[in-house]
Design a protein around this motif. Structure first.
Motif, PDB file in Angstrom:
ATOM      1  N   GLU A  45       0.859  -1.179   0.000  1.00  0.00           N
ATOM      2  CA  GLU A  45       0.000   0.000   0.000  1.00  0.00           C
ATOM      3  C   GLU A  45       0.895   1.229   0.000  1.00  0.00           C
ATOM      4  OE1 GLU A  45      -3.494   0.191   0.065  1.00  0.00           O
ATOM      5  OE2 GLU A  45      -3.319  -1.932  -0.463  1.00  0.00           O
ATOM      6  N   ALA A  46       0.603   2.197  -0.862  1.00  0.00           N
ATOM      7  CA  ALA A  46       1.466   3.366  -0.978  1.00  0.00           C
ATOM      8  C   ALA A  46       0.654   4.593  -1.351  1.00  0.00           C
ATOM      9  CB  ALA A  46       2.554   3.123  -2.032  1.00  0.00           C
ATOM     10  N   THR A  47       1.252   5.752  -1.135  1.00  0.00           N
ATOM     11  CA  THR A  47       0.682   7.023  -1.577  1.00  0.00           C
ATOM     12  C   THR A  47       1.313   7.385  -2.910  1.00  0.00           C
ATOM     13  OG1 THR A  47       0.258   7.822   0.669  1.00  0.00           O
ATOM     14  CG2 THR A  47       0.494   9.488  -1.063  1.00  0.00           C
ATOM     15  N   MET A  48       0.477   7.704  -3.909  1.00  0.00           N
ATOM     16  CA  MET A  48       0.989   8.042  -5.231  1.00  0.00           C
ATOM     17  C   MET A  48       0.997   9.550  -5.428  1.00  0.00           C
ATOM     18  SD  MET A  48      -0.223   6.799  -9.031  1.00  0.00           S
ATOM     19  CE  MET A  48      -1.770   7.706  -8.986  1.00  0.00           C
ATOM     20  N   VAL A  49       2.137  10.070  -5.911  1.00  0.00           N
ATOM     21  CA  VAL A  49       2.232  11.462  -6.327  1.00  0.00           C
ATOM     22  C   VAL A  49       2.417  11.482  -7.843  1.00  0.00           C
ATOM     23  CG1 VAL A  49       3.149  12.276  -4.131  1.00  0.00           C
ATOM     24  CG2 VAL A  49       4.741  11.521  -5.904  1.00  0.00           C
ATOM     25  N   SER A  50       1.959  12.557  -8.495  1.00  0.00           N
ATOM     26  CA  SER A  50       1.955  12.548  -9.962  1.00  0.00           C
ATOM     27  C   SER A  50       2.451  13.842 -10.592  1.00  0.00           C
ATOM     28  CB  SER A  50       0.548  12.245 -10.477  1.00  0.00           C
ATOM     29  OG  SER A  50      -0.407  13.102  -9.898  1.00  0.00           O
ATOM     30  N   ARG A  51       2.669  14.897  -9.808  1.00  0.00           N
ATOM     31  CA  ARG A  51       3.204  16.120 -10.396  1.00  0.00           C
ATOM     32  C   ARG A  51       4.715  15.973 -10.602  1.00  0.00           C
ATOM     33  NH1 ARG A  51       0.927  21.064  -6.827  1.00  0.00           N
ATOM     34  NH2 ARG A  51       2.250  19.983  -5.306  1.00  0.00           N
ATOM     35  N   TYR A  52       5.218  16.604 -11.651  1.00  0.00           N
ATOM     36  CA  TYR A  52       6.634  16.481 -11.982  1.00  0.00           C
ATOM     37  C   TYR A  52       7.513  16.850 -10.798  1.00  0.00           C
ATOM     38  CZ  TYR A  52      11.116  17.297 -14.325  1.00  0.00           C
ATOM     39  OH  TYR A  52      12.444  17.262 -14.682  1.00  0.00           O
ATOM     40  N   ALA A  53       7.245  17.981 -10.179  1.00  0.00           N
ATOM     41  CA  ALA A  53       8.088  18.445  -9.071  1.00  0.00           C
ATOM     42  C   ALA A  53       8.075  17.454  -7.911  1.00  0.00           C
ATOM     43  CB  ALA A  53       7.630  19.822  -8.605  1.00  0.00           C
ATOM     44  N   ARG A  56       9.976  14.188  -8.920  1.00  0.00           N
ATOM     45  CA  ARG A  56      11.412  14.496  -8.942  1.00  0.00           C
ATOM     46  C   ARG A  56      11.958  14.600  -7.523  1.00  0.00           C
ATOM     47  NH1 ARG A  56      15.247  18.695  -9.741  1.00  0.00           N
ATOM     48  NH2 ARG A  56      16.654  18.297 -11.493  1.00  0.00           N
ATOM     49  N   GLU A  57      11.198  15.235  -6.641  1.00  0.00           N
ATOM     50  CA  GLU A  57      11.621  15.344  -5.243  1.00  0.00           C
ATOM     51  C   GLU A  57      11.707  13.972  -4.586  1.00  0.00           C
ATOM     52  OE1 GLU A  57      10.002  17.319  -1.037  1.00  0.00           O
ATOM     53  OE2 GLU A  57       9.034  17.828  -2.941  1.00  0.00           O
ATOM     54  N   LEU A  58      10.713  13.137  -4.854  1.00  0.00           N
ATOM     55  CA  LEU A  58      10.692  11.789  -4.285  1.00  0.00           C
ATOM     56  C   LEU A  58      11.918  10.993  -4.707  1.00  0.00           C
ATOM     57  CD1 LEU A  58       9.144   9.430  -2.869  1.00  0.00           C
ATOM     58  CD2 LEU A  58       8.072   8.985  -5.101  1.00  0.00           C
ATOM     59  N   HIS A  59      12.270  11.061  -5.989  1.00  0.00           N
ATOM     60  CA  HIS A  59      13.391  10.287  -6.519  1.00  0.00           C
ATOM     61  C   HIS A  59      14.745  10.917  -6.193  1.00  0.00           C
ATOM     62  CE1 HIS A  59      11.392   7.363  -9.458  1.00  0.00           C
ATOM     63  NE2 HIS A  59      10.423   7.930  -8.784  1.00  0.00           N
ATOM     64  N   GLY A  60      14.725  12.180  -5.837  1.00  0.00           N
ATOM     65  CA  GLY A  60      15.990  12.878  -5.660  1.00  0.00           C
ATOM     66  C   GLY A  60      16.461  13.022  -4.240  1.00  0.00           C
ATOM     67  N   ALA A 320       3.873  12.633 -14.614  1.00  0.00           N
ATOM     68  CA  ALA A 320       4.870  13.678 -14.390  1.00  0.00           C
ATOM     69  C   ALA A 320       5.461  14.166 -15.707  1.00  0.00           C
ATOM     70  CB  ALA A 320       5.977  13.159 -13.478  1.00  0.00           C
ATOM     71  N   ASN A 321       5.658  13.255 -16.644  1.00  0.00           N
ATOM     72  CA  ASN A 321       6.269  13.620 -17.927  1.00  0.00           C
ATOM     73  C   ASN A 321       5.332  14.406 -18.846  1.00  0.00           C
ATOM     74  OD1 ASN A 321       8.854  12.661 -17.532  1.00  0.00           O
ATOM     75  ND2 ASN A 321       8.413  10.626 -18.340  1.00  0.00           N
ATOM     76  N   ARG A 322       4.077  14.583 -18.426  1.00  0.00           N
ATOM     77  CA  ARG A 322       3.114  15.377 -19.206  1.00  0.00           C
ATOM     78  C   ARG A 322       2.628  16.584 -18.408  1.00  0.00           C
ATOM     79  NH1 ARG A 322      -0.045  11.564 -22.975  1.00  0.00           N
ATOM     80  NH2 ARG A 322       1.507  10.001 -23.474  1.00  0.00           N
ATOM     81  N   ASP A 323       3.287  16.876 -17.313  1.00  0.00           N
ATOM     82  CA  ASP A 323       2.885  17.959 -16.421  1.00  0.00           C
ATOM     83  C   ASP A 323       2.985  19.302 -17.151  1.00  0.00           C
ATOM     84  OD1 ASP A 323       2.556  19.852 -14.397  1.00  0.00           O
ATOM     85  OD2 ASP A 323       3.629  18.639 -12.924  1.00  0.00           O
ATOM     86  N   PRO A 324       1.886  20.071 -17.238  1.00  0.00           N
ATOM     87  CA  PRO A 324       1.932  21.360 -17.934  1.00  0.00           C
ATOM     88  C   PRO A 324       2.863  22.369 -17.278  1.00  0.00           C
ATOM     89  CG  PRO A 324      -0.177  21.056 -16.812  1.00  0.00           C
ATOM     90  CD  PRO A 324       0.531  19.744 -16.765  1.00  0.00           C
ATOM     91  N   GLU A 325       3.264  22.112 -16.041  1.00  0.00           N
ATOM     92  CA  GLU A 325       4.241  22.993 -15.407  1.00  0.00           C
ATOM     93  C   GLU A 325       5.619  22.833 -16.032  1.00  0.00           C
ATOM     94  OE1 GLU A 325       3.785  25.313 -12.997  1.00  0.00           O
ATOM     95  OE2 GLU A 325       1.642  24.934 -13.290  1.00  0.00           O
ATOM     96  N   VAL A 326       5.821  21.740 -16.772  1.00  0.00           N
ATOM     97  CA  VAL A 326       7.127  21.443 -17.363  1.00  0.00           C
ATOM     98  C   VAL A 326       7.077  21.466 -18.889  1.00  0.00           C
ATOM     99  CG1 VAL A 326       8.981  19.708 -17.521  1.00  0.00           C
ATOM    100  CG2 VAL A 326       7.770  20.059 -15.365  1.00  0.00           C
ATOM    101  N   LEU A 343      11.447  12.341 -17.002  1.00  0.00           N
ATOM    102  CA  LEU A 343      11.810  11.380 -15.963  1.00  0.00           C
ATOM    103  C   LEU A 343      11.731   9.945 -16.466  1.00  0.00           C
ATOM    104  CD1 LEU A 343       9.800  13.024 -13.035  1.00  0.00           C
ATOM    105  CD2 LEU A 343      12.250  13.239 -13.485  1.00  0.00           C
ATOM    106  N   ALA A 344      11.809   9.773 -17.787  1.00  0.00           N
ATOM    107  CA  ALA A 344      11.692   8.417 -18.342  1.00  0.00           C
ATOM    108  C   ALA A 344      12.787   7.500 -17.831  1.00  0.00           C
ATOM    109  CB  ALA A 344      11.723   8.480 -19.868  1.00  0.00           C
ATOM    110  N   PHE A 345      13.964   8.054 -17.511  1.00  0.00           N
ATOM    111  CA  PHE A 345      15.060   7.261 -16.953  1.00  0.00           C
ATOM    112  C   PHE A 345      15.189   7.442 -15.443  1.00  0.00           C
ATOM    113  CE2 PHE A 345      16.813   7.697 -21.401  1.00  0.00           C
ATOM    114  CZ  PHE A 345      16.755   6.345 -21.698  1.00  0.00           C
ATOM    115  N   GLY A 346      14.158   7.989 -14.817  1.00  0.00           N
ATOM    116  CA  GLY A 346      14.241   8.253 -13.390  1.00  0.00           C
ATOM    117  C   GLY A 346      14.969   9.557 -13.119  1.00  0.00           C
ATOM    118  N   HIS A 347      15.431   9.696 -11.875  1.00  0.00           N
ATOM    119  CA  HIS A 347      16.080  10.935 -11.467  1.00  0.00           C
ATOM    120  C   HIS A 347      16.939  10.651 -10.240  1.00  0.00           C
ATOM    121  CE1 HIS A 347      16.776  15.131 -10.537  1.00  0.00           C
ATOM    122  NE2 HIS A 347      16.275  14.946  -9.324  1.00  0.00           N
ATOM    123  N   GLY A 348      17.967  11.457 -10.078  1.00  0.00           N
ATOM    124  CA  GLY A 348      18.796  11.358  -8.889  1.00  0.00           C
ATOM    125  C   GLY A 348      19.812  10.235  -8.987  1.00  0.00           C
TER     126      GLY A 348
END
Length: 405
Positions: A45-53, A56-60, A320-326, A343-348
């Motif tokens: 069970e997990a919490t899903m985030v979907s905005r690019y920022a 990116r923060e989660l992976h970084g 995240a890869n379709r986020d209009p902020e990016v 973020l197709a190859f991840g981040h960090g």
């Protein structure tokens, strides 16, 4: 590609409940800035985030969100395997480890995957691509998945890693079933055991006679610093990731370009358009739709949402890869758009080690395929993978011959 079909096959986010299966639903979450509780394919069970920022923060930030703090999958526990066994299975799997082990092992491998080192492989990649295009031309039509998209990266990673290419049928079928989210958990564990046993035999063989390949290099240069379990984990990760991701990009990318003939023509005829096309296809397709879950090491927040210590968090890479902020109009494929950070190859620190190799394979394969067969077109209905950790096609029938009258 039509939006109806496009939504059907890009909407299978890896970590979600059924009510979030469509990309439009995940997009709505992203636009509202909300999170969602989901069940990952591993049963967490997990919490899903979907905005690019947020993704990116989660992976970084491996200090606040750690991969190696995620508990053993429920299915593993139910099968009578304990946490110690789970940790042993994670040895060498860079996508399940954090510093200091991740740092130590990645340092051993980084030099082998630099852009400069990978460029030396271009002539060999070109040879492999040409060999398979020749075979397709002789046949007059092809199913791109088994005839081109799968064997090209499989042969490259086998030669790089030191895996007998004649074994490809066995390991490609096994990995496809492991990555199929509909495969029952006991069967997935059996397949994982078989993969480990197979790689253990290769590691033992390389211990006896290290070759000039990657496994041989690790043994020759780092024999005292890397265990057999770690070599098995490294080998399995590189073998699976080295063919699964690129093969699905080649098949899906070809289908996407066929549905956008003006953009296909640019990739075929304009060498300067190829690099941008590869990056846009990576962003737009995002074949790895969800990242691996991470465990919060303390009470914290992400995107303004409170996250409790021990809570698992997962990111939707496709949203995240379709986020209009990016990216402007991120739902549209546009190989001519200005470079977009994706973020197709991840981040960090866990950014895909093999990204330079994957890019080279795609930069060679796409224009070569399209130039060899200028009249390339569908010769039947493509068949898509179902719920898979790495999304893709199981069948893509193509022809380039004149239609019969």
């Amino acid at each position: 590609m039509s939006e109806q079909v496009h939504e059907r096959w890009t909407g299978e986010v890896a970590a979600q409940r059924d009510r979030f299966t469509l990309l439009s639903d995940v997009t709505a979450l992203r636009e509202s800035g909300q999170t969602a509780r989901v069940t990952t394919p591993f049963g967490h069970e997990a919490t899903m985030v979907s905005r690019y920022a947020d993704v990116r923060e989660l992976h970084g930030d491996p200090e606040r969100f750690r991969l190696d703090a995620v508990p053993a999958p429920p299915a593993l526990i139910q099968a009578g395997r304990d946490t110690a066994e789970f940790r042993r299975r994670q040895a060498g799997n860079l996508l399940g480890q954090d510093p200091p082990d991740h740092t130590r092992l990645r340092k051993m491998l980084t030099g082998e995957f630099t852009v400069k080192r990978m460029k030396r492989l271009v002539p060999r990649v070109e040879e492999i691509v040409t060999e398979h295009l020749d075979a397709m031309e002789r046949a007059g039509r092809a199913d791109l998945v088994p005839d081109f998209a799968l064997p090209v990266p499989s042969m490259v990673i086998c030669e790089l890693l030191g895996v007998p290419y004649d074994d490809r049928g066995e390991f490609t079928e096994r990995s496809a079933r492991q990555l199929d989210a509909t495969t029952p958990a006991p069967e997935r564990m059996r397949l994982a055991d078989a993969s480990r046993e197979y790689m253990a035999t290769l590691v033992a063989r390389h211990r006896d006679a290290p070759g000039e390949d990657l496994l041989g290099m690790l043994i020759r240069e780092h024999s005292d610093d890397v265990t057999d379990d770690e070599l098995i984990g490294i080998g399995n990760l590189l073998l699976i990731a080295g063919h699964e991701t690129t093969s699905n990009m080649l098949a899906l990318g070809t289908l996407a370009l066929l549905e956008h003939p003006d953009q296909l023509a640019r990739v075929r005829d304009d060498p300067s358009a190829v690099d941008g096309a590869v990056e846009e296809l990576l962003r737009w397709l995002s074949v790895v739709h969800g990242g691996f879950p991470r465990a919060a090491t303390r009470d914290t927040t992400i995107g303004g949402h409170p996250i409790a210590a021990g809570e698992l968090v997962v990111g939707s890479l496709v949203a995240a890869n379709r986020d209009p902020e990016v990216v402007d109009d991120g739902e549209t494929l546009d190989i001519g758009r200005a470079p977009v950070p994706h973020l197709a190859f991840g981040h960090g620190i866990h950014h895909c080690l093999g990204a330079p190799l994957a890019r080279i394979e795609m930069r060679v394969a796409f224009p070569a395929l399209l130039a060899r067969f200028p009249a390339l077109r569908l010769d039947g209905e493509p068949e898509f993978r179902g719920r898979a950790l790495i999304y893709g096609l199981t069948r893509l029938p193509l022809t380039w011959c004149a239609p019969r009258r």
